[in-house]
Design an enzyme around this catalytic site. Structure first.
Site, PDB file in Angstrom:
ATOM      1  N   ASP A  32      30.792  38.889  47.198  1.00  0.00           N
ATOM      2  CA  ASP A  32      30.022  37.723  46.778  1.00  0.00           C
ATOM      3  C   ASP A  32      31.045  36.622  46.463  1.00  0.00           C
ATOM      4  OD1 ASP A  32      27.892  36.101  45.628  1.00  0.00           O
ATOM      5  OD2 ASP A  32      28.674  36.714  43.676  1.00  0.00           O
ATOM      6  N   ASP A  34      30.238  33.230  44.106  1.00  0.00           N
ATOM      7  CA  ASP A  34      30.074  32.670  42.766  1.00  0.00           C
ATOM      8  C   ASP A  34      30.176  33.748  41.691  1.00  0.00           C
ATOM      9  OD1 ASP A  34      29.680  29.972  43.474  1.00  0.00           O
ATOM     10  OD2 ASP A  34      27.580  30.347  43.955  1.00  0.00           O
ATOM     11  N   ASP A  43      27.669  25.908  42.201  1.00  0.00           N
ATOM     12  CA  ASP A  43      26.591  24.913  42.161  1.00  0.00           C
ATOM     13  C   ASP A  43      26.607  24.164  40.831  1.00  0.00           C
ATOM     14  OD1 ASP A  43      25.682  25.483  44.698  1.00  0.00           O
ATOM     15  OD2 ASP A  43      24.184  26.922  44.033  1.00  0.00           O
ATOM     16  N   ASP A 123      25.190  32.882  48.354  1.00  0.00           N
ATOM     17  CA  ASP A 123      24.094  31.901  48.304  1.00  0.00           C
ATOM     18  C   ASP A 123      24.605  30.531  47.865  1.00  0.00           C
ATOM     19  OD1 ASP A 123      21.562  30.907  48.525  1.00  0.00           O
ATOM     20  OD2 ASP A 123      20.737  31.885  46.757  1.00  0.00           O
ATOM     21  N   ASP A 203      28.171  40.303  41.540  1.00  0.00           N
ATOM     22  CA  ASP A 203      27.809  40.135  40.127  1.00  0.00           C
ATOM     23  C   ASP A 203      26.324  39.922  39.900  1.00  0.00           C
ATOM     24  OD1 ASP A 203      27.292  36.957  39.168  1.00  0.00           O
ATOM     25  OD2 ASP A 203      28.134  37.255  41.149  1.00  0.00           O
TER      26      ASP A 203
END
Length: 268
Positions: A32, A34, A43, A123, A203
């Site tokens: 992942d 972030d 973001d 994402d 996470d």
């Protein structure tokens, strides 16, 4: 180890693959981004480029659960209206700190690159991820990056789109990481690349979704105290044994490097 993508609407593509000649073990390592590779949610980080490093109330109040991608489209449109340009975003992304121990893990992977195929499923957005990884010097480690498409339009506005559509009820409308991982494994199987084990480092709740499809041979590395970790613990309490992968929580990514080192030692 044969893997089947049934259950996510994909046919099993692993039957009938002939035995390859002996070669070094190949592991798939999934990251992942972030709050995994980087120590922040990117973001949230980009808001530092906004006037006053804050968003107006009407933008913040427009967020709806499960529709974060659409919310970020509104955030970026607002920032474009305020004159925030590509260079401003790039500077923010390049200065987001890596998570503790992540440089150690990446150095380990650089030294053992022939044993690991490394992909990233996030994402966030392609522009931000590329800026961060290039600044950190680790972009070339990744065979493939899956994230939301992003670009700058004729006005210089930073635009964002959804990655895909899916039918998973547990994931945001724009991305199901389980579907992405299943499709990737199926694609690699068609190319006669089969992995002994899959390692997943994440996470969030959207990392828990793909991790439940891992097998007993695989390892999930949830960041300690984050949603993915809590969800694996809750699943084990409610349905002991249902979560098949070995779970190795981490606070520093150096712990992930040590666990992978142990795997390599056992293979020798």
């Amino acid at each position: 180890m044969k893997r089947c993508c049934e259950g996510v609407g994909l046919p099993c593509l692993f039957k009938g693959v002939g035995m390859a000649s002996p070669r070094p073990p190949r592991y798939l390592l999934v990251f992942d981004f972030d709050e995994t590779i980087i120590n922040e949610n990117s973001d949230d980080s980009v808001v530092r480029a906004a006037p006053g490093q804050a968003l107006p109330e009407h933008v913040r109040q427009s967020f709806r659960e499960g529709f974060y991608n659409q919310y970020m489209q509104r955030v970026l449109a607002y920032m474009g209206d305020q004159g925030v340009k590509m260079g401003d975003f790039k500077t923010v992304y390049e200065n987001i700190p890596l998570s503790p121990g992540m440089p150690d893990l990446f150095q380990f992977l650089s030294k053992n690159h022939e044993l690991f195929e490394i992909i990233l499923i996030s994402d966030a957005n392609m522009f931000g991820i590329e800026c961060s990884l290039r600044a950190a010097g680790f972009y070339s480690l990744f065979r493939k990056i899956f994230s939301n498409p992003s670009s700058f339009d004729k006005r210089g506005y930073f635009t964002l789109g959804p990655y895909h559509s899916h039918k998973c009820l547990d994931c945001p409308a724009n991305m199901c990481k389980r579907k992405i991982l299943a499709e990737y494994l199926a694609e690699r199987a068609q190319e006669e690349v089969e992995f002994e084990r899959v390692f997943y480092v994440g996470d969030g709740a959207n990392d828990f979704c793909p991790s439940v499809t891992l097998t007993a041979a695989d390892v999930a590395f949830p960041r300690k105290g984050y949603p993915m970790h809590r969800m694996t613990q809750e699943m084990e309490k409610k349905q002991p044994g249902a979560f098949q992968a070995t779970v190795v929580p981490w606070e520093s990514a150096a712990e992930v490097a040590r666990a992978l080192q142990e795997v390599l030692k056992k293979k020798r």
